[in-house]
Motif scaffolding. Structure first.
Motif, PDB file in Angstrom:
ATOM      1  N   LEU A  76     -16.719 -25.246  28.878  1.00 53.69           N
ATOM      2  CA  LEU A  76     -17.641 -25.869  29.824  1.00 53.69           C
ATOM      3  C   LEU A  76     -18.670 -24.855  30.313  1.00 53.69           C
ATOM      4  O   LEU A  76     -19.876 -25.136  30.342  1.00 53.69           O
ATOM      5  N   ALA A  77     -18.218 -23.664  30.687  1.00 55.27           N
ATOM      6  CA  ALA A  77     -19.132 -22.627  31.167  1.00 55.27           C
ATOM      7  C   ALA A  77     -20.124 -22.229  30.080  1.00 55.27           C
ATOM      8  O   ALA A  77     -21.321 -22.054  30.344  1.00 55.27           O
ATOM      9  N   GLN A  78     -19.633 -22.091  28.869  1.00 53.95           N
ATOM     10  CA  GLN A  78     -20.500 -21.701  27.757  1.00 53.95           C
ATOM     11  C   GLN A  78     -21.614 -22.720  27.539  1.00 53.95           C
ATOM     12  O   GLN A  78     -22.770 -22.353  27.308  1.00 53.95           O
ATOM     13  N   ASN A  79     -21.271 -23.998  27.625  1.00 55.59           N
ATOM     14  CA  ASN A  79     -22.277 -25.030  27.402  1.00 55.59           C
ATOM     15  C   ASN A  79     -23.243 -25.173  28.569  1.00 55.59           C
ATOM     16  O   ASN A  79     -24.289 -25.804  28.424  1.00 55.59           O
ATOM     17  N   PHE A  80     -22.890 -24.603  29.715  1.00 56.55           N
ATOM     18  CA  PHE A  80     -23.826 -24.533  30.842  1.00 56.55           C
ATOM     19  C   PHE A  80     -24.524 -23.174  30.878  1.00 56.55           C
ATOM     20  O   PHE A  80     -25.156 -22.823  31.872  1.00 56.55           O
ATOM     21  N   ASN A  81     -24.370 -22.402  29.774  1.00 54.86           N
ATOM     22  CA  ASN A  81     -25.010 -21.084  29.644  1.00 54.86           C
ATOM     23  C   ASN A  81     -24.585 -20.119  30.745  1.00 54.86           C
ATOM     24  O   ASN A  81     -25.397 -19.354  31.277  1.00 54.86           O
ATOM     25  N   LEU A  82     -23.302 -20.156  31.090  1.00 54.40           N
ATOM     26  CA  LEU A  82     -22.750 -19.253  32.092  1.00 54.40           C
ATOM     27  C   LEU A  82     -21.762 -18.300  31.433  1.00 54.40           C
ATOM     28  O   LEU A  82     -21.106 -18.649  30.448  1.00 54.40           O
ATOM     29  N   HIS A  83     -21.640 -17.110  31.983  1.00 61.12           N
ATOM     30  CA  HIS A  83     -20.749 -16.093  31.430  1.00 61.12           C
ATOM     31  C   HIS A  83     -19.600 -15.834  32.395  1.00 61.12           C
ATOM     32  O   HIS A  83     -19.808 -15.660  33.602  1.00 61.12           O
ATOM     33  N   LEU A  84     -18.381 -15.824  31.859  1.00 59.96           N
ATOM     34  CA  LEU A  84     -17.193 -15.670  32.686  1.00 59.96           C
ATOM     35  C   LEU A  84     -17.235 -14.356  33.454  1.00 59.96           C
ATOM     36  O   LEU A  84     -17.518 -13.292  32.885  1.00 59.96           O
ATOM     37  N   GLY A  85     -16.950 -14.445  34.743  1.00 59.15           N
ATOM     38  CA  GLY A  85     -16.856 -13.260  35.578  1.00 59.15           C
ATOM     39  C   GLY A  85     -18.179 -12.720  36.075  1.00 59.15           C
ATOM     40  O   GLY A  85     -18.209 -11.825  36.914  1.00 59.15           O
ATOM     41  N   THR A  86     -19.285 -13.249  35.579  1.00 54.53           N
ATOM     42  CA  THR A  86     -20.594 -12.750  36.017  1.00 54.53           C
ATOM     43  C   THR A  86     -21.459 -13.856  36.608  1.00 54.53           C
ATOM     44  O   THR A  86     -21.845 -13.810  37.772  1.00 54.53           O
ATOM     45  N   THR A  87     -21.747 -14.879  35.799  1.00 56.27           N
ATOM     46  CA  THR A  87     -22.654 -15.938  36.278  1.00 56.27           C
ATOM     47  C   THR A  87     -21.965 -17.281  36.478  1.00 56.27           C
ATOM     48  O   THR A  87     -22.637 -18.290  36.675  1.00 56.27           O
ATOM     49  N   ASP A  88     -20.632 -17.308  36.422  1.00 53.06           N
ATOM     50  CA  ASP A  88     -19.941 -18.600  36.524  1.00 53.06           C
ATOM     51  C   ASP A  88     -19.393 -18.875  37.922  1.00 53.06           C
ATOM     52  O   ASP A  88     -18.691 -19.870  38.127  1.00 53.06           O
ATOM     53  N   THR A  89     -19.703 -18.015  38.904  1.00 55.19           N
ATOM     54  CA  THR A  89     -19.180 -18.219  40.261  1.00 55.19           C
ATOM     55  C   THR A  89     -19.620 -19.558  40.836  1.00 55.19           C
ATOM     56  O   THR A  89     -18.831 -20.267  41.483  1.00 55.19           O
ATOM     57  N   SER A  90     -20.870 -19.928  40.590  1.00 60.55           N
ATOM     58  CA  SER A  90     -21.382 -21.197  41.121  1.00 60.55           C
ATOM     59  C   SER A  90     -20.657 -22.384  40.510  1.00 60.55           C
ATOM     60  O   SER A  90     -20.435 -23.402  41.179  1.00 60.55           O
ATOM     61  N   ALA A 117     -18.637 -25.155  42.526  1.00 57.41           N
ATOM     62  CA  ALA A 117     -19.063 -26.549  42.394  1.00 57.41           C
ATOM     63  C   ALA A 117     -17.896 -27.443  42.009  1.00 57.41           C
ATOM     64  O   ALA A 117     -17.732 -28.546  42.557  1.00 57.41           O
ATOM     65  N   LEU A 118     -17.060 -26.999  41.084  1.00 59.09           N
ATOM     66  CA  LEU A 118     -15.903 -27.796  40.660  1.00 59.09           C
ATOM     67  C   LEU A 118     -14.953 -28.023  41.832  1.00 59.09           C
ATOM     68  O   LEU A 118     -14.409 -29.117  42.010  1.00 59.09           O
ATOM     69  N   ARG A 119     -14.753 -26.994  42.630  1.00 56.24           N
ATOM     70  CA  ARG A 119     -13.890 -27.136  43.815  1.00 56.24           C
ATOM     71  C   ARG A 119     -14.479 -28.143  44.802  1.00 56.24           C
ATOM     72  O   ARG A 119     -13.781 -29.016  45.312  1.00 56.24           O
ATOM     73  N   ASP A 120     -15.779 -28.017  45.061  1.00 57.23           N
ATOM     74  CA  ASP A 120     -16.415 -28.863  46.077  1.00 57.23           C
ATOM     75  C   ASP A 120     -16.605 -30.306  45.621  1.00 57.23           C
ATOM     76  O   ASP A 120     -16.860 -31.188  46.451  1.00 57.23           O
ATOM     77  N   MET A 121     -16.503 -30.568  44.331  1.00 54.61           N
ATOM     78  CA  MET A 121     -16.682 -31.932  43.824  1.00 54.61           C
ATOM     79  C   MET A 121     -15.490 -32.834  44.128  1.00 54.61           C
ATOM     80  O   MET A 121     -15.595 -34.053  44.036  1.00 54.61           O
ATOM     81  N   ASN A 122     -14.359 -32.254  44.471  1.00 50.65           N
ATOM     82  CA  ASN A 122     -13.195 -33.070  44.794  1.00 50.65           C
ATOM     83  C   ASN A 122     -13.445 -33.850  46.077  1.00 50.65           C
ATOM     84  O   ASN A 122     -14.048 -33.339  47.020  1.00 50.65           O
ATOM     85  N   GLN A 123     -12.970 -35.087  46.116  1.00 46.51           N
ATOM     86  CA  GLN A 123     -13.329 -35.989  47.207  1.00 46.51           C
ATOM     87  C   GLN A 123     -12.433 -35.843  48.430  1.00 46.51           C
ATOM     88  O   GLN A 123     -12.887 -36.014  49.556  1.00 46.51           O
ATOM     89  N   THR A 124     -11.158 -35.575  48.235  1.00 46.55           N
ATOM     90  CA  THR A 124     -10.225 -35.491  49.361  1.00 46.55           C
ATOM     91  C   THR A 124      -9.541 -34.126  49.369  1.00 46.55           C
ATOM     92  O   THR A 124      -9.549 -33.397  48.366  1.00 46.55           O
ATOM     93  N   GLU A 125      -8.908 -33.809  50.502  1.00 48.80           N
ATOM     94  CA  GLU A 125      -8.209 -32.531  50.589  1.00 48.80           C
ATOM     95  C   GLU A 125      -7.036 -32.477  49.625  1.00 48.80           C
ATOM     96  O   GLU A 125      -6.693 -31.408  49.100  1.00 48.80           O
ATOM     97  N   TYR A 126      -6.426 -33.626  49.339  1.00 50.97           N
ATOM     98  CA  TYR A 126      -5.303 -33.649  48.412  1.00 50.97           C
ATOM     99  C   TYR A 126      -5.762 -33.394  46.976  1.00 50.97           C
ATOM    100  O   TYR A 126      -5.095 -32.681  46.220  1.00 50.97           O
ATOM    101  N   GLU A 127      -6.893 -33.981  46.611  1.00 48.90           N
ATOM    102  CA  GLU A 127      -7.443 -33.716  45.286  1.00 48.90           C
ATOM    103  C   GLU A 127      -7.840 -32.250  45.153  1.00 48.90           C
ATOM    104  O   GLU A 127      -7.617 -31.626  44.110  1.00 48.90           O
TER     105      GLU A 127
END
Length: 331
Positions: A169-183, A187-197
């Motif tokens: 997924l990161a590769q296809n968004f042109n992101l590099h692990l450990g350097t440019t993938d922090t966002s 984003a994946l964390r914040d996309m969850n709708q509830t605290e349980y999710e």
């Protein structure tokens, strides 16, 4: 039926016939292809009629291929179908590997994986809490639909099969692990709708080291059956059903299979009156959820459900992680 290509084609043919043909015309199409049904039954809905034809054949047998070829050719020769509808039908099948000599199917391929995702999600798979929107774009002299980028929305429009990992997924968004993938991680964390999710997602990511290991990534809030109309404007006889599931809590793609993962709160099996705190068990709510699960399974999804109750308790949450690992089958 275990072949994901045939599952996809089966769903596409059903929707196309419901959109463009009457029940009488559907009878002609499938009877001409060697399908059968109980003619003593008068089906009210087109989908029920097609389902009866589908049940008459063995989808695991090679004989299904010439039957489907004949159905496709009958559709293309139909005098009731506008030319633009035929062209779109032919183009969709061509995109997943079919070849034609005018309106005759001359090749039934084993469809490659890079076409399977396109056939399942022709304009991509959006994910995130906001409802996605379509944009019309000009492409080489013609118009095509694309999901429009907006804050809080991601779009998967590349081949996910056989396995979709965080690294891919990161590769296809042109992101590099450990350097440019922090966002991306944030984003994946914040996309969850509830605290349980959110807790489920983070516990999974930590337990299996999702960002660094070759394991399936959980895609949060995936819009698997999005369409522009609100549910109140849909009806059970249309190709866009009022009971369609717009969005699921997580999806995963692993070993050429697609998984829909739900985190159920109490509203999935109970209801309460306005301004009251007491929840009462509801057969209706429970029934709607198991009907949705069956519908997804018919469309080729493997459905996995967990409850908020499990996520509240670490011992049960740890067990849920093991169950998920064993169901999807990864190490």
């Amino acid at each position: 039926m275990s072949n994901p290509i045939l599952i996809s084609l089966k769903i596409y043919l059903e929707q196309y016939c419901c959109d463009f043909f009457s029940k009488k015309q559907i009878d002609t199409i499938f009877l001409g292809g060697g399908f059968t049904r109980d003619e003593s039954i008068n089906f009210e809905y087109k989908r029920d009629l097609i389902s009866q034809y589908y049940k008459s054949v063995d989808w695991e047998s090679p004989v299904i291929i010439p039957k489907l070829n004949q159905v496709i050719e009958t559709i293309l020769y139909s005098i009731h179908l506008p030319d633009d509808a035929k062209n779109n039908f032919r183009k969709t099948l061509s995109d997943i590997g079919f070849k034609f000599d005018v309106n005759r199917v001359i090749y039934q391929p084993i469809i490659p994986n890079n076409s399977l995702f396109i056939s399942q999600f022709p304009v991509g798979l959006p994910f995130g809490k906001p409802k996605p929107e379509f944009a019309v774009q000009i492409d080489r002299g013609s118009q095509k639909l694309k999901f429009e980028w907006k804050n809080g929305i991601g779009i998967i429009d590349f081949n996910v099969y056989p396995d979709l990992t965080y690294q891919k997924l990161a590769q296809n968004f042109n992101l590099h692990l450990g350097t440019t993938d922090t966002s991306l991680r944030r984003a994946l964390r914040d996309m969850n709708q509830t605290e349980y999710e959110t807790n489920f997602f983070l516990h999974y990511a930590k337990t299996f080291n999702m960002a660094n290991k070759n394991i399936p990534i959980l895609i949060p809030q995936a819009w698997i059956q999005w369409h522009s109309q609100s549910k109140k404007y849909l009806n059970p006889t249309s190709s866009l059903n009022i009971n369609d599931i717009y969005r699921v809590d997580f999806v995963a793609f692993w070993k050429n299979k697609k998984f829909a993962i739900f985190i159920d709160d109490i509203s999935h099996y109970a209801t309460r009156k306005h301004n009251q705190e007491i929840w009462l068990a509801s057969e209706e709510e429970y029934s709607q959820n198991i009907q949705q699960a069956r519908k997804l399974m018919k469309e080729g999804w493997f459905v996995i459900r967990f409850s908020n109750w499990e996520i509240k308790q670490k011992e049960l949450l740890d067990k849920a992680m093991i169950d998920l690992q064993q169901i999807i089958v990864f190490s």
